[in-house]
Design a protein around this motif. Structure first.
Motif, short mmCIF file in Angstrom:
data_model
loop_
_atom_site.label_atom_id
_atom_site.label_comp_id
_atom_site.label_asym_id
_atom_site.label_seq_id
_atom_site.Cartn_x
_atom_site.Cartn_y
_atom_site.Cartn_z
N SER A 9 1.02 -1.20 -0.17
CA SER A 9 0.01 -0.08 0.05
C SER A 9 0.95 1.08 0.07
O SER A 9 1.96 1.23 0.75
CB SER A 9 -1.12 0.07 1.12
OG SER A 9 -1.62 1.46 1.20
N ARG A 11 -0.22 3.94 1.25
CA ARG A 11 -0.83 4.60 2.39
C ARG A 11 -0.02 4.66 3.82
O ARG A 11 -0.39 5.08 4.79
CB ARG A 11 -2.25 4.34 2.46
CG ARG A 11 -3.18 4.64 1.46
CD ARG A 11 -4.55 4.16 1.90
NE ARG A 11 -5.06 4.93 2.80
CZ ARG A 11 -5.70 4.59 3.83
NH1 ARG A 11 -5.89 3.17 4.03
NH2 ARG A 11 -6.28 5.32 4.76
N SER A 15 -2.24 2.32 6.19
CA SER A 15 -3.06 1.19 5.33
C SER A 15 -3.57 0.30 6.32
O SER A 15 -3.04 -0.43 7.13
CB SER A 15 -1.77 0.66 4.63
OG SER A 15 -2.07 -0.61 3.93
N SER A 17 -4.56 -2.84 4.90
CA SER A 17 -3.87 -4.05 4.46
C SER A 17 -2.71 -4.25 5.25
O SER A 17 -2.21 -5.40 5.51
CB SER A 17 -3.79 -4.26 3.01
OG SER A 17 -2.91 -3.21 2.66
N GLY A 43 5.49 -0.22 -1.34
CA GLY A 43 4.59 0.83 -1.35
C GLY A 43 5.54 1.98 -1.35
O GLY A 43 5.47 3.05 -1.66
N PRO A 96 -3.73 -3.80 -1.11
CA PRO A 96 -4.90 -3.08 -1.61
C PRO A 96 -5.39 -3.64 -3.00
O PRO A 96 -4.40 -4.61 -3.74
CB PRO A 96 -4.60 -1.63 -1.61
CG PRO A 96 -3.35 -1.51 -2.15
CD PRO A 96 -2.66 -2.57 -1.39
#
Length: 209
Positions: A9, A11, A15, A17, A43, A96
């Motif tokens: 992710s 994020r 996140s 996940s 990520g 995600p």
């Protein structure tokens, strides 16, 4: 025990996940207190895409040059990522769902580790995985519903990962769906409870190796 944790992710700490995949890792470590955990955050640090030599290696049009690893590039990176996966007894993926399937950073990782003549070979019956099977736990966060009676969107992620990882010999996949993550705080908490209940069935607490 060695655990490879793949985070996908963009994020960061927010996140879902990531958060749930961390729960999976924590449960595995609780069962195997001496476990070693290697985390690869795709990520935060995405992988570069394949270069020319790797493209030819994937196509099988010509073998990689003998000195390819010495020159670096994506063949060396592929070797490193495959070795990292081979060392792992268990793989945990937190990802995600992007546009009904895997995010591009996870696809790039898969492109590096699914490699002809290295992690699978071609046979008259089809592709044959060269890696030993091991448990793969996949936490998937999605904005909509993609499983069950309330499913409102297609799911290409689950069958794709089953087929892609199955190509190299990894068939023991266990999915933890976190659905309707844009449905508000109450829906997020409900999804986390559902996934936690599934985790309790898959990896009951209080057990150790």
């Amino acid at each position: 025990m060695k655990i490879l944790h793949i985070v996908c992710s963009p994020r960061g700490a927010e996140s879902l996940s990531l958060r749930f995949s961390q729960r999976i890792v924590a449960r595995l470590v609780a069962r195997h207190p001496c476990a070693e955990v290697t985390t690869r955050d795709l990520g935060a640090v995405p992988l570069p895409h394949a270069d020319e030599d790797y493209g030819h290696a994937l196509a099988g049009s010509r073998p990689p040059p003998d000195d390819a690893p010495a020159h670096g590039g994506s063949l060396l990176r592929s070797d490193q990522l495959i070795a990292e996966l081979e060392r792992a007894d268990t793989l945990v993926i937190g990802t995600p769902m992007h546009n009904y399937t895997v995010p591009s950073v996870l696809k790039a990782w898969l492109d590096h580790v699914i490699r002809v003549h290295r992690t699978f070979r071609l046979t008259p019956e089809g592709k044959k995985g060269l890696l030993a099977d091991r448990p793969v736990y996949v936490a998937v966060a999605a904005g909509g519903s993609y499983t069950g009676a309330d499913a409102r969107q297609p799911d290409f992620l689950t069958p794709y990962l089953q087929a892609a990882l199955g190509t190299i010999g990894l068939r023991d996949l266990r999915f933890f769906p976190l659905q309707r993550m844009v449905g508000g705080e109450a829906r997020v908490e409900e999804a986390l409870r559902d996934a936690q209940a599934l985790l309790e069935r898959q990896l009951p607490a209080g057990l150790s190796a």
